[in-house]
Design a protein around this motif. Structure first.
Motif, PDB file in Angstrom:
ATOM      1  N   ALA A   1      45.466  39.163  48.700  1.00  0.00           N
ATOM      2  CA  ALA A   1      45.548  38.800  47.290  1.00  0.00           C
ATOM      3  C   ALA A   1      46.988  38.598  46.853  1.00  0.00           C
ATOM      4  N   TRP A   2      47.905  39.375  47.389  1.00  0.00           N
ATOM      5  CA  TRP A   2      49.308  39.315  46.971  1.00  0.00           C
ATOM      6  C   TRP A   2      50.174  38.490  47.913  1.00  0.00           C
ATOM      7  N   LEU A   3      49.846  38.511  49.199  1.00  0.00           N
ATOM      8  CA  LEU A   3      50.730  37.904  50.199  1.00  0.00           C
ATOM      9  C   LEU A   3      50.197  36.611  50.794  1.00  0.00           C
ATOM     10  N   GLY A   4      48.935  36.275  50.535  1.00  0.00           N
ATOM     11  CA  GLY A   4      48.359  35.082  51.121  1.00  0.00           C
ATOM     12  C   GLY A   4      47.545  35.395  52.365  1.00  0.00           C
ATOM     13  N   VAL A   5      46.922  34.374  52.916  1.00  0.00           N
ATOM     14  CA  VAL A   5      45.949  34.546  53.986  1.00  0.00           C
ATOM     15  C   VAL A   5      46.546  35.210  55.219  1.00  0.00           C
ATOM     16  N   TRP A   6      47.573  34.595  55.781  1.00  0.00           N
ATOM     17  CA  TRP A   6      48.027  35.031  57.099  1.00  0.00           C
ATOM     18  C   TRP A   6      48.780  36.352  57.046  1.00  0.00           C
ATOM     19  N   TRP A   7      49.532  36.591  55.982  1.00  0.00           N
ATOM     20  CA  TRP A   7      50.151  37.903  55.842  1.00  0.00           C
ATOM     21  C   TRP A   7      49.095  38.978  55.586  1.00  0.00           C
ATOM     22  N   GLY A   8      48.013  38.588  54.910  1.00  0.00           N
ATOM     23  CA  GLY A   8      46.910  39.532  54.712  1.00  0.00           C
ATOM     24  C   GLY A   8      46.267  39.918  56.033  1.00  0.00           C
TER      25      GLY A   8
ATOM     26  N   THR B   1      41.945  50.062  48.747  1.00  0.00           N
ATOM     27  CA  THR B   1      41.804  48.670  49.164  1.00  0.00           C
ATOM     28  C   THR B   1      40.849  47.892  48.260  1.00  0.00           C
ATOM     29  N   LEU B   2      39.625  48.381  48.113  1.00  0.00           N
ATOM     30  CA  LEU B   2      38.662  47.670  47.287  1.00  0.00           C
ATOM     31  C   LEU B   2      38.969  47.825  45.803  1.00  0.00           C
ATOM     32  N   GLY B   3      39.242  49.064  45.398  1.00  0.00           N
ATOM     33  CA  GLY B   3      39.612  49.281  44.002  1.00  0.00           C
ATOM     34  C   GLY B   3      40.910  48.573  43.651  1.00  0.00           C
ATOM     35  N   GLY B   4      41.863  48.595  44.591  1.00  0.00           N
ATOM     36  CA  GLY B   4      43.140  47.916  44.345  1.00  0.00           C
ATOM     37  C   GLY B   4      42.980  46.419  44.225  1.00  0.00           C
ATOM     38  N   THR B   5      42.059  45.849  45.004  1.00  0.00           N
ATOM     39  CA  THR B   5      41.801  44.405  44.900  1.00  0.00           C
ATOM     40  C   THR B   5      41.228  44.055  43.542  1.00  0.00           C
ATOM     41  N   LEU B   6      40.250  44.834  43.074  1.00  0.00           N
ATOM     42  CA  LEU B   6      39.661  44.575  41.760  1.00  0.00           C
ATOM     43  C   LEU B   6      40.705  44.702  40.661  1.00  0.00           C
ATOM     44  N   LEU B   7      41.551  45.725  40.756  1.00  0.00           N
ATOM     45  CA  LEU B   7      42.607  45.917  39.753  1.00  0.00           C
ATOM     46  C   LEU B   7      43.601  44.764  39.799  1.00  0.00           C
ATOM     47  N   SER B   8      43.938  44.320  41.003  1.00  0.00           N
ATOM     48  CA  SER B   8      44.887  43.214  41.146  1.00  0.00           C
ATOM     49  C   SER B   8      44.350  41.945  40.490  1.00  0.00           C
ATOM     50  N   LEU B   9      43.079  41.649  40.730  1.00  0.00           N
ATOM     51  CA  LEU B   9      42.486  40.442  40.146  1.00  0.00           C
ATOM     52  C   LEU B   9      42.359  40.568  38.632  1.00  0.00           C
ATOM     53  N   ALA B  10      42.089  41.780  38.166  1.00  0.00           N
ATOM     54  CA  ALA B  10      42.006  41.995  36.719  1.00  0.00           C
ATOM     55  C   ALA B  10      43.367  41.772  36.058  1.00  0.00           C
ATOM     56  N   VAL B  11      44.421  42.254  36.700  1.00  0.00           N
ATOM     57  CA  VAL B  11      45.776  42.045  36.158  1.00  0.00           C
ATOM     58  C   VAL B  11      46.131  40.569  36.169  1.00  0.00           C
ATOM     59  N   ALA B  12      45.792  39.875  37.279  1.00  0.00           N
ATOM     60  CA  ALA B  12      46.101  38.450  37.372  1.00  0.00           C
ATOM     61  C   ALA B  12      45.323  37.644  36.338  1.00  0.00           C
ATOM     62  N   GLY B  13      44.081  38.063  36.063  1.00  0.00           N
ATOM     63  CA  GLY B  13      43.253  37.331  35.113  1.00  0.00           C
ATOM     64  C   GLY B  13      43.543  37.652  33.667  1.00  0.00           C
ATOM     65  N   SER B  14      44.370  38.647  33.438  1.00  0.00           N
ATOM     66  CA  SER B  14      44.674  39.041  32.058  1.00  0.00           C
ATOM     67  C   SER B  14      45.745  38.183  31.404  1.00  0.00           C
ATOM     68  N   GLY B  15      46.324  37.270  32.194  1.00  0.00           N
ATOM     69  CA  GLY B  15      47.391  36.429  31.642  1.00  0.00           C
ATOM     70  C   GLY B  15      48.736  37.113  31.607  1.00  0.00           C
ATOM     71  N   SER B  16      48.901  38.150  32.401  1.00  0.00           N
ATOM     72  CA  SER B  16      50.161  38.892  32.404  1.00  0.00           C
ATOM     73  C   SER B  16      51.277  38.142  33.123  1.00  0.00           C
TER      74      SER B  16
ATOM     75  N   ILE C   1      51.716  38.257  36.264  1.00  0.00           N
ATOM     76  CA  ILE C   1      52.037  39.002  37.482  1.00  0.00           C
ATOM     77  C   ILE C   1      51.238  38.430  38.643  1.00  0.00           C
ATOM     78  N   GLY C   2      51.905  38.213  39.776  1.00  0.00           N
ATOM     79  CA  GLY C   2      51.215  37.714  40.953  1.00  0.00           C
ATOM     80  C   GLY C   2      51.169  36.193  40.988  1.00  0.00           C
ATOM     81  N   PRO C   3      50.611  35.647  42.054  1.00  0.00           N
ATOM     82  CA  PRO C   3      50.592  34.190  42.231  1.00  0.00           C
ATOM     83  C   PRO C   3      49.547  33.463  41.402  1.00  0.00           C
ATOM     84  N   GLY C   4      48.749  34.162  40.646  1.00  0.00           N
ATOM     85  CA  GLY C   4      47.707  33.521  39.848  1.00  0.00           C
ATOM     86  C   GLY C   4      46.327  33.903  40.348  1.00  0.00           C
ATOM     87  N   LEU C   5      45.358  33.952  39.450  1.00  0.00           N
ATOM     88  CA  LEU C   5      44.039  34.466  39.778  1.00  0.00           C
ATOM     89  C   LEU C   5      43.367  33.663  40.884  1.00  0.00           C
TER      90      LEU C   5
END
Length: 382
Positions: free
Chosen positions: A212-219, A244-259, A261-265
């Motif tokens: 989610a944060w680093l892209g496919v191959w770094w993931g 891992t799972l909770g962190g992914t959901l939180l990451s997507l929630a932060v990205a979708g909030s318009g903050s 932060i991150g490369p975009g939802l």
């Protein structure tokens, strides 16, 4: 150039022959028998079959469905599979003329065989052999190269190599993500009791979050690093799913909030799912090739999705691309719901796993995917 009508006849004849070989795969792969040796024989008396016993459909009719040597009944499934394959190949040659897509037609015929054989085996054994799905996904990538050399194949919506690779990763990723979160819910959000060593679902979860944060191959690299640490420590280094799972959901929630932060939802979702798919396929290859027999007493955590379905989705994504893969999954869900209800009414139980429904969805996506995608886009103004 050979006329398309003649190619259709050739395709039908080839389908009958491949259908005969498909019966060999359906019988031998679940039993872990060689598909090369011994030669075709009667499963009842073990008598080797003569060439006249192996003519698709006609031999079964001439023998009246019985073995020439011992008189034991021959299942009607054999001519049915041969006829389905022959008709399927012929219809594919009509829907996708060789004069337009060239050798890519052969790839679609192989896809049809993979789907049919996988569905029959899954129906009978509730398993899908890795010998079909993993090499099949690689063959899908190879035909991505073939498609790139045919302008007609691209016009028909068949993926080139890059799109095939993306479809393979997202296909595996989509179903493994469903499994990860579904299994987490089934365990009531408790951690896995039986984590795999050295790599397994925990490493897939690591790839999901890192992707989610680093892209496919770094993931994928993060998941591999977690497995390397397990091997270095000679034990499972637990990576909790709340992270891992909770962190992914939180990451997507932060990205979708318009903050901001991150490369975009959208990019985070794609990177996360594709990385999880890549790691899932690495796990699949490892579990397929690992030395030693599987321990029958080995214990497993509850699973929301069969891992064979994950690899079948990767195969479909490699042949069709990620957009048609999504169509296939949606059709599979609706087909599963409808046919599942019918099975409950007739047999009081659901006798089919998700694999056959996914195969049905793939055929629908292949034939009608572009129209369904365009209908969806026009309906929702996308």
């Amino acid at each position: 150039m050979i006329p398309d009508a003649l190619i259709t006849v050739f395709a039908a004849l080839l389908g009958l022959l491949i259908g005969s070989f498909s019966n060999v795969l359906i019988w031998r792969l679940p039993r872990h028998e060689s598909i090369n040796f011994p030669p075709s024989h009667c499963p009842h008396c073990n008598h080797q079959l003569a060439p006249l016993d192996l003519v698709p459909v006609l031999s079964w009719v001439a023998l009246r469905g019985k073995c020439r040597y011992c008189g034991a009944p021959i299942s009607p499934r054999y001519p049915i599979i041969e006829l389905i394959t022959g008709i399927g190949y012929a219809l594919l040659s009509v829907a996708f003329p060789a004069s337009v897509i060239g050798w890519s037609l052969l790839g679609l015929c192989l896809l049809f065989t993979f789907l049919l054989v996988s569905s029959v085996i899954d129906t009978e054994t509730y398993t899908i052999p890795d010998e079909l799905t993993l090499p099949g996904a690689v063959i899908g990538l190879i035909f991505g190269v073939v498609n790139a050399r045919s302008g007609g194949a691209a016009a028909a919506g068949l993926p080139v190599f890059e799109a095939a690779l993306r479809g393979m990763l997202l296909g595996a990723g989509l179903l493994i993500v469903i499994d990860l979160f579904g299994s987490w819910v089934l365990r009531r959000f408790r951690e896995r009791s039986y984590p795999e060593f050295p790599l397994g679902f925990q490493q897939i979860g690591v790839s999901l979050l890192a992707g989610a944060w680093l892209g496919v191959w770094w993931g994928v690299a993060a998941g591999v690093l977690s497995a390397v640490l397990n091997m270095a420590l000679r034990r499972v280094l637990r990576v909790p799913e709340w992270l891992t799972l909770g962190g992914t959901l939180l990451s997507l929630a932060v990205a979708g909030s318009g903050s901001g932060i991150g490369p975009g939802l959208i990019l985070m979702v794609q990177g996360s799912v594709a990385a999880a798919g890549g790691m899932a396929l690495l796990c699949g290859v490892y579990w397929w090739l690992r030395p030693g027999e599987e321990d029958e007493d080995e214990q497993y955590d509850p699973s929301a999705m069969g891992f064979g379905d994950v690899k079948l989705a990767a195969l479909i994504g490699a042949f069709l691309g990620w957009e048609k893969l999504l169509v296939a999954v949606v059709v599979a869900v609706f087909a599963g719901a409808l046919l599942g209800v019918l099975q409950l009414l007739v047999w009081k139980e659901n006798r089919l796993k998700f694999g056959p429904y996914l195969a049905i969805g793939a055929v629908v996506a292949l034939l009608f995917g572009p129209r369904l995608i365009e209908l969806y886009r026009s309906t929702f103004g996308l």
